[in-house]
Design a protein around this motif. Structure first.
Motif, PDB file in Angstrom:
ATOM      1  N   ILE A 118     -34.704  74.423  24.482  1.00 41.94           N
ATOM      2  CA  ILE A 118     -34.183  73.182  25.055  1.00 41.94           C
ATOM      3  C   ILE A 118     -34.949  71.982  24.515  1.00 41.94           C
ATOM      4  CG2 ILE A 118     -34.000  71.847  27.190  1.00 41.94           C
ATOM      5  CD1 ILE A 118     -33.344  74.503  28.612  1.00 41.94           C
ATOM      6  N   GLN A 119     -36.276  72.101  24.432  1.00 42.84           N
ATOM      7  CA  GLN A 119     -37.100  71.002  23.919  1.00 42.84           C
ATOM      8  C   GLN A 119     -36.731  70.668  22.474  1.00 42.84           C
ATOM      9  OE1 GLN A 119     -41.059  72.528  24.583  1.00 42.84           O
ATOM     10  NE2 GLN A 119     -41.247  71.523  26.570  1.00 42.84           N
ATOM     11  N   ILE A 120     -36.518  71.708  21.657  1.00 41.65           N
ATOM     12  CA  ILE A 120     -36.148  71.501  20.258  1.00 41.65           C
ATOM     13  C   ILE A 120     -34.801  70.806  20.156  1.00 41.65           C
ATOM     14  CG2 ILE A 120     -35.412  72.691  18.153  1.00 41.65           C
ATOM     15  CD1 ILE A 120     -38.376  72.562  18.371  1.00 41.65           C
ATOM     16  N   LEU A 121     -33.824  71.262  20.947  1.00 48.30           N
ATOM     17  CA  LEU A 121     -32.486  70.680  20.902  1.00 48.30           C
ATOM     18  C   LEU A 121     -32.500  69.231  21.372  1.00 48.30           C
ATOM     19  CD1 LEU A 121     -30.408  73.702  22.248  1.00 48.30           C
ATOM     20  CD2 LEU A 121     -30.504  72.870  19.901  1.00 48.30           C
ATOM     21  N   GLU A 122     -33.265  68.950  22.433  1.00 47.38           N
ATOM     22  CA  GLU A 122     -33.365  67.574  22.928  1.00 47.38           C
ATOM     23  C   GLU A 122     -34.035  66.672  21.895  1.00 47.38           C
ATOM     24  OE1 GLU A 122     -33.542  68.243  27.784  1.00 47.38           O
ATOM     25  OE2 GLU A 122     -35.405  68.050  26.645  1.00 47.38           O
ATOM     26  N   SER A 123     -35.055  67.200  21.245  1.00 39.38           N
ATOM     27  CA  SER A 123     -35.749  66.424  20.212  1.00 39.38           C
ATOM     28  C   SER A 123     -34.818  66.141  19.045  1.00 39.38           C
ATOM     29  CB  SER A 123     -36.977  67.199  19.733  1.00 39.38           C
ATOM     30  OG  SER A 123     -37.602  66.536  18.660  1.00 39.38           O
ATOM     31  N   LYS A 124     -34.039  67.129  18.642  1.00 38.33           N
ATOM     32  CA  LYS A 124     -33.103  66.939  17.541  1.00 38.33           C
ATOM     33  C   LYS A 124     -32.022  65.938  17.924  1.00 38.33           C
ATOM     34  CE  LYS A 124     -30.165  69.397  14.251  1.00 38.33           C
ATOM     35  NZ  LYS A 124     -29.764  70.719  13.707  1.00 38.33           N
ATOM     36  N   LEU A 125     -31.557  66.011  19.173  1.00 40.40           N
ATOM     37  CA  LEU A 125     -30.540  65.079  19.643  1.00 40.40           C
ATOM     38  C   LEU A 125     -31.061  63.649  19.613  1.00 40.40           C
ATOM     39  CD1 LEU A 125     -27.723  64.703  20.838  1.00 40.40           C
ATOM     40  CD2 LEU A 125     -28.709  65.073  23.104  1.00 40.40           C
ATOM     41  N   ASP A 126     -32.322  63.466  20.006  1.00 45.24           N
ATOM     42  CA  ASP A 126     -32.923  62.132  19.970  1.00 45.24           C
ATOM     43  C   ASP A 126     -32.973  61.595  18.537  1.00 45.24           C
ATOM     44  OD1 ASP A 126     -33.292  62.163  22.692  1.00 45.24           O
ATOM     45  OD2 ASP A 126     -35.383  62.813  22.598  1.00 45.24           O
ATOM     46  N   VAL A 127     -33.357  62.475  17.612  1.00 46.11           N
ATOM     47  CA  VAL A 127     -33.448  62.071  16.200  1.00 46.11           C
ATOM     48  C   VAL A 127     -32.071  61.705  15.663  1.00 46.11           C
ATOM     49  CG1 VAL A 127     -33.947  62.886  13.866  1.00 46.11           C
ATOM     50  CG2 VAL A 127     -35.523  63.409  15.726  1.00 46.11           C
TER      51      VAL A 127
END
Length: 345
Positions: free
Chosen positions: A198-207
């Motif tokens: 989830i953290q990785i996906l949220e970080s990618k979404l922010d980018v």
């Protein structure tokens, strides 16, 4: 049974092979003392049992350990290793949604600093392939943390740092320290996987969101420059009262075509002319362009207003479109026409 894919990466001499042997509970990977022992990538497989986080009941997993060649800076073998690693990561993305894929990035506890290329590699692979990373601090012969470890945790606050000693170590004088950390590393990797994903996906979404916003802002900036450039041309031609009208209309058509192209939408040659005739031509009364004193100002205003209106249309359309939609020229063309009709009505 859940499959667990673990890619083990790191520079030569960081104890990757020793860690694999500890997990496999047999000497399957050749080890050395700093030299590059692993010459090619290997895959090791084993069934393991990990207690569930809340019930404590043992659960069966099939783990695959991908042992990669040591990463060194700017070497051909590193490029080959990265290509093969990316291929592994790409293949695991197509696996079952219940499968676990994670990267253990091994770093020797004796290290003094983290190379920039290592940090960039973690960021690139984790976001591009949506794969969680764990920093495995190997060869930890003491319980005491180091300044380097503190810096790692500070630099990567979202990434777990796990200390491990994969093999019993005996000091001079007979004192020894028993291996530790293997079970904790497996538990953290498996039990907290969903949270890490989830953290990785949220970080990618922010980018992606930030990148898209910057892209749209850049399009708007280029669009404004395009409108201003054509308005300047219209002012020069507008000093020819009456006779400037067809030229100004031509400028508008060229501007619409240029704006459409700036936004990455490739249309048929008649599209800009059709938009102008059906939606723009009546925007400002062209008879004012026959007046000697007013013609230049009216021509400029005509082009400026038409350009700003069409630019606003494009901004609205692109804001409501996904990145995939933007690659569909026919779809985008239709949306532009629909938005123009909506505003005209």
């Amino acid at each position: 049974m859940i499959n667990v894919n673990i890619i083990i990466m790191g520079k030569t001499g960081t104890g990757k092979s020793t860690l694999i042997n500890a997990l496999m509970e047999e000497e399957v990977a050749e080890t050395g003392t700093g030299q590059a022992i692993t010459k090619e990538n290997h895959i090791y497989s084993k069934k393991i049992y990990i207690p569930e986080e809340y019930s404590g009941r043992m659960k069966e997993y099939q783990i695959k350990l991908y042992d990669t060649v040591g990463l060194e800076i700017d070497t051909q073998i590193t490029k080959q290793t990265l290509m093969q690693t990316k291929s592994i990561l790409a293949s695991t993305q197509r696996a079952s949604e219940n499968d676990i894929t994670i990267v253990w990035f091994c770093i020797g506890s004796y290290c003094k600093r983290f190379e920039c290329y290592e940090a960039n590699l973690i960021k690139d692979l984790s976001q591009n392939y949506e794969i969680p990373f764990i920093l495995v601090l190997t060869q930890c012969y003491s319980d005491a943390g180091t300044e380097f470890e503190r810096q790692l945790r500070e630099f990567f606050p979202e990434v777990s740092v796990v200390r491990i000693l994969a093999k019993n170590y005996e000091f001079r004088g007979g004192h020894s320290i028993s291996a530790y950390g293997k079970e904790q590393l497996l538990q953290i990797s498996i039990q907290n996987y969903n949270q890490r994903k989830i953290q990785i996906l949220e970080s990618k979404l922010d980018v992606l969101t930030e990148s898209r916003n910057q892209y749209i802002q850049e399009l708007h900036r280029k669009g404004i420059q395009c409108v201003e450039r054509h308005a300047d041309v219209a002012m020069k031609i507008g000093f020819l009262p009456g006779g400037c009208i067809p030229f100004v209309h031509g400028i508008c058509i060229k501007m619409i075509s240029d704006l459409t192209y700036i936004f990455g939408i490739h249309t048929v040659s008649s599209f800009a002319e059709d938009i102008f005739i059906n939606f723009v031509v009546g925007l400002i009364a062209t008879p004012f362009m026959v007046l000697p004193i007013l013609s230049a100002g009216v021509a400029t205003s005509y082009v400026q207003t038409a350009g700003e209106m069409y630019l606003e249309i494009l901004m609205n359309v692109i804001d409501k479109s996904s990145n995939m939609d933007l690659q569909d020229n026919e779809l985008m063309t239709r949306r532009i026409r629909e938005e123009l009709r909506r505003r005209k009505n």
